[in-house]
Design a protein around this motif. Structure first.
Motif, PDB file in Angstrom:
ATOM      1  N   GLY A 105       0.717  -1.011  -0.078  1.00 17.31           N
ATOM      2  CA  GLY A 105      -0.109  -0.054   0.053  1.00 17.31           C
ATOM      3  C   GLY A 105       0.882   1.123  -0.067  1.00 17.31           C
ATOM      4  N   ARG A 106       0.377   2.234  -0.385  1.00 18.37           N
ATOM      5  CA  ARG A 106       0.883   3.639  -0.208  1.00 18.37           C
ATOM      6  C   ARG A 106       0.224   4.586   0.873  1.00 18.37           C
ATOM      7  N   ALA A 107       1.252   5.085   1.694  1.00 15.02           N
ATOM      8  CA  ALA A 107       1.174   5.722   2.743  1.00 15.02           C
ATOM      9  C   ALA A 107       0.786   7.210   2.391  1.00 15.02           C
ATOM     10  N   VAL A 108      -0.676   7.734   2.891  1.00 16.31           N
ATOM     11  CA  VAL A 108      -0.829   8.862   2.560  1.00 16.31           C
ATOM     12  C   VAL A 108      -1.071   9.750   3.541  1.00 16.31           C
ATOM     13  N   GLY A 109      -0.754   9.285   4.951  1.00 18.64           N
ATOM     14  CA  GLY A 109      -0.971  10.391   6.099  1.00 18.64           C
ATOM     15  C   GLY A 109      -1.158   9.560   7.324  1.00 18.64           C
ATOM     16  N   ALA A 110      -0.952  10.566   8.451  1.00 22.39           N
ATOM     17  CA  ALA A 110      -1.182   9.834   9.793  1.00 22.39           C
ATOM     18  C   ALA A 110      -1.746  10.471  10.840  1.00 22.39           C
ATOM     19  N   GLU A 111      -2.532  10.001  11.741  1.00 22.28           N
ATOM     20  CA  GLU A 111      -2.790  10.860  12.852  1.00 22.28           C
ATOM     21  C   GLU A 111      -2.209  10.243  14.113  1.00 22.28           C
ATOM     22  N   HIS A 112      -1.882  11.086  15.296  1.00 23.76           N
ATOM     23  CA  HIS A 112      -1.061  10.686  16.348  1.00 23.76           C
ATOM     24  C   HIS A 112      -1.888  10.798  17.514  1.00 23.76           C
ATOM     25  N   GLY A 113      -1.590   9.770  18.487  1.00 22.56           N
ATOM     26  CA  GLY A 113      -2.422  10.059  19.905  1.00 22.56           C
ATOM     27  C   GLY A 113      -1.496   9.802  21.047  1.00 22.56           C
ATOM     28  N   PRO A 114      -1.838   9.790  22.144  1.00 22.35           N
ATOM     29  CA  PRO A 114      -0.870   9.609  23.137  1.00 22.35           C
ATOM     30  C   PRO A 114      -0.371   8.051  23.223  1.00 22.35           C
ATOM     31  N   GLY A 115      -1.182   7.301  22.833  1.00 20.50           N
ATOM     32  CA  GLY A 115      -0.657   5.799  22.770  1.00 20.50           C
ATOM     33  C   GLY A 115      -0.221   5.138  21.460  1.00 20.50           C
ATOM     34  N   GLY A 116      -0.177   6.123  20.308  1.00 21.04           N
ATOM     35  CA  GLY A 116       0.415   5.633  19.125  1.00 21.04           C
ATOM     36  C   GLY A 116      -0.013   6.395  17.996  1.00 21.04           C
ATOM     37  N   SER A 117       0.274   5.651  16.933  1.00 22.08           N
ATOM     38  CA  SER A 117      -0.218   6.436  15.759  1.00 22.08           C
ATOM     39  C   SER A 117      -1.210   5.406  14.670  1.00 22.08           C
ATOM     40  N   GLY A 124      -8.035   3.444   1.749  1.00 21.16           N
ATOM     41  CA  GLY A 124      -8.973   3.485   2.787  1.00 21.16           C
ATOM     42  C   GLY A 124      -8.245   2.754   4.155  1.00 21.16           C
ATOM     43  N   GLU A 125      -7.433   1.666   3.751  1.00 17.73           N
ATOM     44  CA  GLU A 125      -7.046   0.909   5.201  1.00 17.73           C
ATOM     45  C   GLU A 125      -6.103   1.879   6.004  1.00 17.73           C
ATOM     46  N   ARG A 126      -6.491   1.599   7.476  1.00 23.44           N
ATOM     47  CA  ARG A 126      -5.454   2.436   8.503  1.00 23.44           C
ATOM     48  C   ARG A 126      -4.954   1.178   9.407  1.00 23.44           C
ATOM     49  N   LEU A 127      -3.739   1.572   9.611  1.00 19.48           N
ATOM     50  CA  LEU A 127      -2.992   0.749  10.316  1.00 19.48           C
ATOM     51  C   LEU A 127      -2.679   1.321  11.819  1.00 19.48           C
ATOM     52  N   ARG A 128      -3.024   0.541  12.942  1.00 13.85           N
ATOM     53  CA  ARG A 128      -2.642   1.154  14.052  1.00 13.85           C
ATOM     54  C   ARG A 128      -1.125   0.731  14.594  1.00 13.85           C
ATOM     55  N   THR A 129      -0.541   1.619  15.093  1.00 12.40           N
ATOM     56  CA  THR A 129       0.911   1.354  15.560  1.00 12.40           C
ATOM     57  C   THR A 129       1.342   2.066  16.750  1.00 12.40           C
TER      58      THR A 129
END
Length: 388
Positions: A105-117, A124-129
């Motif tokens: 897949g091609r990464a197009v963006g990311a959101e970050h929170g206290p516990g990860g990204s 449309g797929e999202r990976l939690r890390t």
């Protein structure tokens, strides 16, 4: 439901693959994301053998050259360090782990929170890390007139290339002009590929913007004709464009690694060996700083990649790169004539060690002292005008 990983690395080149392997070896649930994560690596990667981790040096080297020839006003042979070309397929096999999840897949963006990204992929797929790593390499040419190293090469049969390089040597830099009176500072680079073939490249070390490939192709053809080498004997070609402007990144929520982290040598463009050697220490640093959370883990790994000495060495090398940008072809030849004559330990410090501040400063001072007045003036001016 989105998939969850401890470490997600975007970019499946040697740097990203090496870090993914090291993270998996530390027990992290690791993902490697790229449009084609198993695509073979096409560039020719070379370095001094002593820069490589021991396992790579044993199992993933394609050819070895015990002698390195360099030339500017005179020719010299270095026999203190073996030069080698990596075997890309063997290196990939050495670095790949079954426990690493390959995500196409091609990464197009990311959101970050206290516990990860949360990494967003096209489609449309999202990976939690917990930790997100950018190992996508240097930027594209679309950034504009950045300082770049460019090269055009041809792969020739050994018997044809012998007019340029002996069987037991590599030609790291031959600054003698491709044709008499050439007004463009380029050098010839020749390395055996270990299969009866030799890669011969015309290379522009660093310019802003990079010297066009078409110009390098014309210069290489002229050089080959001058030495009686048949261009028609070429079996393949190679084009190189390396963005040399990548700055040293500040620690943020995304850990940058490899070329994306500015780990390329700012003056020479070498970087693969540094990434391979840094992968295991970086993964260990993530593990040591894991408990407090992703910010601490990224900061800890960044600190291993960029301790104070490495930051200062990078700054000095960047200023050295800017000095090179301002030299005329004649001054460039003088500069490298002086560099080739440095003691082996100073050459090694400047070319290979990211952390040897004393050695880097000593090499730069040793070059400056005996320089002619005009060359010294250009070096001072280039250093003063260096971009941060």
């Amino acid at each position: 439901m989105s998939r969850q990983f401890d470490v997600t690395i975007v970019g499946s080149g040697p740097a990203g693959t090496a870090l993914a392997a090291a993270c998996a070896d530390e027990g992290f649930a690791t993902a490697l994301v790229a449009p084609f994560p198993r695509r073979p690596w096409r560039p020719t990667y070379a370095c001094f053998a002593d820069e490589l981790p021991a396992d790579v040096r044993r199992r993933a080297v394609r050819s070895r050259s015990p002698r390195v020839r360099v030339a500017a006003a005179t020719q010299r042979w270095w026999t203190d360090r073996e030069y080698c070309v990596l075997d890309n397929a063997a290196l990939a096999g050495e670095l790949r782990r079954d426990s690493v999840t390959l995500v196409r897949g091609r990464a197009v963006g990311a959101e970050h929170g206290p516990g990860g990204s949360r990494l967003r992929l096209a489609g449309g797929e999202r990976l939690r890390t917990t930790v997100l790593v950018d190992a996508t390499g240097s930027s594209s040419r679309e950034r504009g007139e950045v300082p770049a190293q460019t090269a055009f090469g041809l792969v020739l049969p050994e018997e044809e290339a012998r007019r340029l390089v002996a069987p037991d040597e590599a030609v790291m830099m031959d600054w003698r002009p491709p044709v008499p009176g050439s007004a463009t500072a380029t050098f010839c680079y020749c390395v055996p590929l270990g299969d009866g073939r030799v890669l011969v490249e015309e290379t522009s070390l660093v310019r802003r913007p990079g010297l066009p490939i078409v110009t390098l192709r014309e210069l290489l053809h002229a050089r080959l004709r001058r030495h009686g080498v048949r261009v028609s004997a070429a079996q393949a070609s190679e084009r190189v464009w390396i963005d040399m402007s990548a700055p040293r990144p500040a620690p943020r929520r995304v850990l940058r690694f490899g070329s994306a982290a500015g780990m390329l040598h700012p003056a020479s463009g070498y970087g693969v060996a540094a990434a391979l050697a840094s992968a295991a220490p970086t993964a260990r640093a993530l593990a040591r700083h894991w408990a407090p959370g992703p910010r601490a883990a990224v900061a800890g790994a960044h600190g291993v990649l960029w301790p104070p000495a490495a930051r200062m060495v990078h700054a000095l090398r960047t200023r050295g790169r800017e000095a090179l940008l301002g030299l005329s072809p004649r001054q460039t030849s003088r500069f490298f004539e002086a560099f080739f004559g440095l003691p082996a330990e100073l050459r090694t410090a400047y070319l290979s060690s990211r952390h040897d501040l004393v050695g880097t400063m000593s090499a730069m001072l040793a070059l400056f002292g005996p320089a002619t007045p005009d060359l010294r003036a250009r070096l001072v001016l280039g250093t003063m005008l260096a971009r941060p």
